[in-house]
Each structure stands twice: as C-alpha cells, then as structure tokens.
Design an enzyme around this catalytic site. Structure first.
Site, short mmCIF file in Angstrom:
data_model
loop_
_atom_site.label_atom_id
_atom_site.label_comp_id
_atom_site.label_asym_id
_atom_site.label_seq_id
_atom_site.Cartn_x
_atom_site.Cartn_y
_atom_site.Cartn_z
N HIS A 165 8.19 6.76 2.07
CA HIS A 165 8.46 7.65 0.92
C HIS A 165 9.94 7.75 0.60
O HIS A 165 10.31 8.24 -0.48
CB HIS A 165 7.90 9.04 1.23
CG HIS A 165 7.32 9.71 0.02
ND1 HIS A 165 7.75 9.45 -1.26
CD2 HIS A 165 6.34 10.66 -0.11
CE1 HIS A 165 7.08 10.18 -2.12
NE2 HIS A 165 6.20 10.92 -1.45
N THR A 173 -2.78 -6.64 5.87
CA THR A 173 -3.55 -6.68 7.11
C THR A 173 -5.02 -6.45 6.79
O THR A 173 -5.36 -5.60 5.96
CB THR A 173 -3.05 -5.64 8.12
OG1 THR A 173 -3.86 -5.68 9.30
CG2 THR A 173 -3.11 -4.23 7.55
#
Length: 514
Positions: free
Chosen positions: A485, A433
């Site tokens: 994560h 992006t």
C-alpha cells in the site's frame, strides 16, 4: 609423558562443539593422526585426530558440549612398550607404509597439489552449502569434470575440477562454506599414474581386514535418527564411504522398522493382565536441517510481512470463455507450436496488458524513490523439490501465447531439476502464483520483494451465478492481488484486478488491445 588433546579452533564464529561420538575406547592404543572422535558444531561435523601415539584416556563423554580449547582426552605417550604391543600385522603394515612413503618422497618433486576453492557465484552470495559429492576420496578426475554440487540461498551450482589428478576431499556434504574456502585438493603430475599401487592396495586390504573405524559407524545426523527410532546400527544397510551409515541410510531404515513393533507385541497382547496399556499408532519424530534455500525463503517472507504495508484485494473470474477457447483450439495450437495451450499464458498476457494501464502495480521502492518499468518481466512461482523458486519470463509483454508457454515449460523444468541460474531468478517486476494446481480455493499470497504486487490464481469450481436475472452454473475462480500500500493505492489495485478480469472473461480484448 601425558599429552592433553583439546577442542581445536574450527571457525571464527564457532565457540563450542558437541562431542558426537567416540571412535576409540578408554585404554585403546592410538597412532599419530588417527581419528579418535567426532565433534559437531552448529554448522558442520569435524574429526578429532590423535596428536601423538600412545594409550588413550577419555575425559569428556559423548553428548558433552565443550568450549573451544577444552580438554577432550589425554594420551600417555609410549616408547618401546608400544612396539611390543603391536601385532605382526601392524609391524608389516608399518614397513609397507615406510616403503610407500620413501617412494612418495622420490616422486613428490614431480607432483603438484591444486586447491579447489568455492568460486564467486554472485555479488550478494557470501557462502554456499556443499550438498553432494559427485566423486569420492581418491578418485582420478579429469580437467573440468564436475566433482560436486554447491547450493546457495538462490540456486544450485556445479563445481568443476581445475586440474586432472587424484582427488582429496577437504569439506564434507552439508558443510557451509564461505566464498574462497578450500573444498578439495587435486594431486596432479607424473607421480600419480606410476605410484606403487601394489603396496597401497596391500595397506588398504590390511586396514579393511582389521575393519575400518567408519564401518557401520553412523554420522552424527544418522545416529540421532537411529536413536529416535530405536534401531541398531548393525541392522542398517550402509552406503557411505568406508561403510559409514549416512543420514539417508538412517531415514530409509524407517520402513523396515515400522513393522517390527507390531510383530513383537502381537504375542504379548494375549496376556492383558501383565502387559501395560500402550498408545497405538506411530509416534516417531525426525529432524531435518534447513537448507540454505529454505532458510533464505523463510527470512524473506518474514521481512516482507514486517517491512511492507501489505494488503490483499479479491475478485472472481468466469473462466468459461478461456476454457471454451482453449478447448476449441488446443489441438491446432499444439500441432503448430509443439506445446500445449495452458491457462498461464492467458494470465501472463492479461497481466502485461493491465500493467500498461496501471504502471504503479509493477513499480518498486528504491530508497526514497519509486522505480517504474516500461517493460514487463513476469515472475512465475514454481514449487521445486528444494523449495519455492520464482524464475522470470523476460519481456513477456512482447511475447505471443506460444512463446510464453514454451518459456514456462523451460523454466519449470529447470526449477525442478535445480538448474536455474541467478539471472533466471532476478529482475522480475510482477509475480503470478497458481495455488489452484494444489486445490487452493482462496489465499493471500505474500509479495515477492522487491516487487510491490503478486497475483494469486486458485482452483476452478462450478458455482451457481446470477446472469441476467437467471441462475447459471459457471466455472469460477477467485483471484487475489496482494500489494504494497506504500506504492499502490486502492483505486489502482482494484482497477488492475478488474482489468485482468475483463481481459480473461473476453479474450478477444487481448487480440484487439481494448
């Protein structure tokens, strides 16, 4: 005899409606099936027809919230008295209608009505929104001619006519429809062309001369906007069917209205003793219903924030080498390939190379398993008029810079025109992006589920940097990598971002593969 008119059942999930507007007044004479009021639910607007002919007696008021089955009004059915009250024009119109109905009865055997339903547009899509009618009530349409636009939470689709004939609208613009719901009907057959047009035209002319109930009548959404602005419906230019004021008409009326208060208040300000203090500036508000696409985007973003262990790591990038290379070869590149050389192709190519070294960054969670891809389908975030969409560049790892640039232009054009298909927006393994085009210096992009990572680009700013013990002004960009994560460890996320930095600060690595 008095007949009670109740709130009809308008859907399984709808338990109450709001009486948006009365189209008839207390004591008016109404005909069978004539629309007397508008009801508004949380999903759509419905018309309430009269179930008999007679004198109308209002019970509920405009703005009342009514449960399904609640009494709205009553009709005192009349026999001979109603015929006495009818004007000669009405009697003549009834005679014409009877003649037309007789002709219709004779020709109905040759007429076939085809229901146009919401088609299945994808496995995960259960409902769509009717965004726009491209044809109007009573129009003649050809086979396969596009008559409407449907919008799901992922893309926009065209609805074609499944037969040739006269179109009759069932659903309205803004309605949320389930798959298989009836949108319109098409009357096809020999009866359509030779239908007694003269008689029907005379009916329409007489009805128009007596003023259609929809003439200068705003829709519920438009009425709210006009009420907030304090604008009279008679002062608004209407563009809807039968002269109805649409939501767009009400919103466009704002420009003409903003000048009026100042002009009206200017002579009054001379008398400061009698005029109370007024706040300056425009303090108007307006409301817009969320589209299906915008609601889905909101749900997905909140879900990602709540269901992933999202973390963001940052680095800075010297864009000088890429800018120098682009400046040197952009003219030859465009002359040979017919497309400009932008930054997105460099970043896409660098990401595909870094994914080869750190495959976990392109992985995703499926149940209790990690899914790794030996290919790189790169999603490119594009700001479209209806919301953020993320089309996918397939097999970007095997494409050249020119091929990537052409694909980016094609997908971005489709996104802004609302022509992206479901296949073009699903299946990406990693997202890029670019908030820098809007001037963003730094941000923490949100992961595009079910992917596990997203790279955020930002604006290029010249900053003083220390190079070999000396201060040098360099064009710098901040890079941000948001990642899940649960899938990606800190070593892999930082290593991936450093690898992207190395490839872009020394573009020769992209050619040499080192």
């Amino acid at each position: 005899m008095s007949l009670e008119i109740k709130v009809p059942s308008v859907g399984e999930s709808i338990t109450e409606v709001v009486l948006a507007k009365w189209l008839k007044k207390d004591g008016d004479h109404v005909e069978m099936d004539e629309v007397i009021a508008e009801l508004e639910s949380d999903k759509a607007t419905f018309e309430l027809p009269a179930e008999a002919s007679g004198t109308l007696k209002l019970i509920a008021k405009e703005g009342d919230t009514l449960a399904v089955g609640a009494i709205v009004c009553s009709i005192e059915e009349s026999g001979a008295t109603s015929s006495k009250q009818d004007t000669p024009a009405k009697e003549e119109k009834e005679e014409i209608k009877e003649e037309v109905s007789k002709t219709d009865d004779k020709s109905s055997a040759n007429t076939e009505t085809k229901e146009i339903k919401v088609p299945s547009v994808g496995e995960s899509i259960t409902e769509v929104t009717l965004t726009k009618w491209l044809k109007q009530e009573g129009d003649f349409v050809e086979m396969d001619e596009v008559i409407a636009e449907l919008e799901s939470d992922k893309a926009t689709f065209e609805l074609p006519a499944e037969a040739a004939g006269i179109l009759s609208l069932v659903a309205k613009e803004g309605d949320t429809l389930e798959i298989g719901a009836v949108v319109a009907t098409i009357a096809s057959g020999q009866a359509q062309s030779p239908k007694p047009k003269a008689e029907s035209d005379s009916i329409e002319q007489k009805e128009k001369s007596s003023s259609s109930y929809a003439d200068k009548s705003p829709s519920p959404a438009a009425a709210k906007i006009l009420a907030e602005k304090g604008i009279e419906a008679k002062d608004v230019k209407s563009s809807g069917v039968d002269g109805r004021i649409t939501k767009e008409d009400a919103m466009n009326a704002q420009k003409a209205e903003t000048q009026k208060p100042k002009a009206e208040n200017s002579p009054k300000t001379t008398n400061t003793e009698s005029t109370p203090a007024q706040s300056s500036g425009n303090r108007e508000e307006r409301r817009e219903k969320m589209t299906s696409l915008r609601k889905t985007i909101a749900k997905r973003l909140v879900t990602v924030k709540n269901e992933t262990a999202m973390l963001t790591t940052f680095n800075e990038l010297n864009m000088g080498p890429v800018m120098d290379l682009r400046k040197k070869y952009k003219d030859q590149f465009k002359e040979k390939h017919g497309v400009g050389l932008g930054f997105m192709s460099f970043f896409t190519k660098a990401v595909t190379e870094a994914l080869k070294d750190f495959p976990a960054v392109g992985a995703r969670i499926d149940g209790e398993e990690f899914v790794y891809s030996n290919f790189a389908d790169i999603s490119i975030a594009v700001s479209a008029p209806k919301g953020l969409v993320v089309p996918v560049i397939r097999n970007a790892d095997s494409m050249t810079l020119a091929q990537i640039e052409k694909e980016v232009i094609t997908l971005a054009t489709k996104a802004r025109d609302g022509k992206l298909s479901l296949e073009e927006m699903t299946g990406g393994t990693f997202t890029i992006t670019n908030g820098g085009v809007f001037g963003s210096m730094m941000s923490t992009p949100i992961i595009n589920a079910p992917q596990s990572a997203i790279l955020g680009m930002h604006n290029i700013v010249e900053r003083p940097m220390a190079v070999n013990g000396q201060v040098v002004i360099l064009p710098m960009m901040y890079l941000a990598l948001s990642y899940d994560h649960r899938v990606i460890d800190g070593r892999e996320s930082v290593g991936f971002l450093v690898r992207v930095k190395q490839l872009l600060e020394d573009p020769a690595r992209l050619l040499l593969g080192v």
